[in-house]
Write a protein that holds these residues in place. Sequence first.
Motif, PDB file in Angstrom:
ATOM      1  N   SER A  52      17.100  52.097  30.734  1.00 50.14           N
ATOM      2  CA  SER A  52      17.537  50.951  29.944  1.00 50.14           C
ATOM      3  C   SER A  52      16.388  50.498  29.047  1.00 50.14           C
ATOM      4  O   SER A  52      15.255  50.969  29.170  1.00 50.14           O
ATOM      5  CB  SER A  52      17.977  49.802  30.855  1.00 50.14           C
ATOM      6  OG  SER A  52      16.860  49.242  31.517  1.00 50.14           O
ATOM      7  N   LEU A  53      16.714  49.557  28.171  1.00 52.68           N
ATOM      8  CA  LEU A  53      15.717  48.980  27.259  1.00 52.68           C
ATOM      9  C   LEU A  53      15.195  47.639  27.769  1.00 52.68           C
ATOM     10  O   LEU A  53      14.606  46.864  26.999  1.00 52.68           O
ATOM     11  CB  LEU A  53      16.337  48.802  25.869  1.00 52.68           C
ATOM     12  CG  LEU A  53      16.795  50.084  25.159  1.00 52.68           C
ATOM     13  CD1 LEU A  53      17.498  49.725  23.850  1.00 52.68           C
ATOM     14  CD2 LEU A  53      15.620  51.017  24.895  1.00 52.68           C
ATOM     15  N   ASP A  54      15.377  47.376  29.055  1.00 54.64           N
ATOM     16  CA  ASP A  54      14.973  46.085  29.611  1.00 54.64           C
ATOM     17  C   ASP A  54      13.482  45.822  29.426  1.00 54.64           C
ATOM     18  O   ASP A  54      13.066  44.667  29.233  1.00 54.64           O
ATOM     19  CB  ASP A  54      15.324  46.018  31.101  1.00 54.64           C
ATOM     20  CG  ASP A  54      16.827  45.956  31.335  1.00 54.64           C
ATOM     21  OD1 ASP A  54      17.552  45.668  30.357  1.00 54.64           O
ATOM     22  OD2 ASP A  54      17.262  46.202  32.479  1.00 54.64           O
ATOM     23  N   ALA A  55      12.659  46.880  29.499  1.00 55.67           N
ATOM     24  CA  ALA A  55      11.209  46.689  29.381  1.00 55.67           C
ATOM     25  C   ALA A  55      10.838  46.092  28.030  1.00 55.67           C
ATOM     26  O   ALA A  55       9.913  45.274  27.944  1.00 55.67           O
ATOM     27  CB  ALA A  55      10.480  48.018  29.598  1.00 55.67           C
ATOM     28  N   TYR A  56      11.568  46.457  26.993  1.00 56.64           N
ATOM     29  CA  TYR A  56      11.257  45.927  25.664  1.00 56.64           C
ATOM     30  C   TYR A  56      11.617  44.449  25.568  1.00 56.64           C
ATOM     31  O   TYR A  56      10.886  43.664  24.941  1.00 56.64           O
ATOM     32  CB  TYR A  56      11.993  46.735  24.593  1.00 56.64           C
ATOM     33  CG  TYR A  56      11.522  48.153  24.503  1.00 56.64           C
ATOM     34  CD1 TYR A  56      10.452  48.500  23.679  1.00 56.64           C
ATOM     35  CD2 TYR A  56      12.114  49.163  25.245  1.00 56.64           C
ATOM     36  CE1 TYR A  56       9.998  49.808  23.589  1.00 56.64           C
ATOM     37  CE2 TYR A  56      11.668  50.485  25.176  1.00 56.64           C
ATOM     38  CZ  TYR A  56      10.613  50.788  24.354  1.00 56.64           C
ATOM     39  OH  TYR A  56      10.157  52.090  24.279  1.00 56.64           O
ATOM     40  N   GLY A  57      12.728  44.070  26.183  1.00 60.32           N
ATOM     41  CA  GLY A  57      13.084  42.659  26.205  1.00 60.32           C
ATOM     42  C   GLY A  57      12.097  41.833  27.014  1.00 60.32           C
ATOM     43  O   GLY A  57      11.692  40.741  26.594  1.00 60.32           O
TER      44      GLY A  57
END
Length: 284
Positions: A52-57
């Motif tokens: 997922s892209l959670d790390a960027y958020g």
Amino acid sequence: MHPDRALLRRHVLPSAIAAAFALPIALLVLGSLRAAGAPPPAGLELVPRGASLDAYGRLADLLPLGTYLRNSVVVVVLAVPLTVVVAALAGFGIRLLEGRAKVVAVAASVVVMLVPTSALWATRFEVYASAGLIGSLLPLVAPALMGTTPLLVLIYAWAFGAVDDAQLHAARLEGASTLATWSRIALPQVRTATLAVSVLAFTAHWGNFIDALLYIRGQENFTLPLGLNTLKVLRPTEFPLLLAGAVVFTLPSIGVFLAAHRIFTDDPAAALRGRTSTTSVRTP
């Protein structure tokens, strides 16, 4: 040339080199997609589970990325054009020298280029401190006043070597000043060298971590590499955040490189000197 050798030189070998450089970028991107808090993989994991892209958020919530990006952009917007102008003027000055004077100028540039940057830290700090610049972004731009690095000056000096002496003599007879000759005759003939110098200057200033660490004070003045350095205190299970920051930091340099890909022809040396051939011209 034998067809097999031509295939190896033009396609197989460049593809292998490109893959070697692309692999770390791919690992950065894949690592940044790992789930938050997940332990490092025990073995090779090409596609993370639960990617997922959670790390960027989370990265944007944890750090003021907008401020860091703005400061880095300000530095490169000021430093890159200044570097191009200074390096081009210095390189053209070397081009106009003759005989021993030119040899001495080139040798001096090489010697200066070999001086370790660390040997200049203390002196530069005292100069910037006496000028009241410590804590601002100006010390990061200041190296551009010297062409950032002598290598860029030498690139221009070598590229200007392809400018015909007859053109310079004709301009002098017409009463053109040295500055006018540089801007109207010499510089337009080395556009590819200007592009190459711009790319190198961008990468040098965009990734300038040491100078930012030495001279910047206050988080509101942090550049992107200095701001992302705060992520080094993360635990191993939070490394996706660190890798996401590395991706954000790396992508602009990759974008600039890809935008300037036309300088990488079959004969880049000829392209830098404004020369083209039927084997080195690449159609857009």
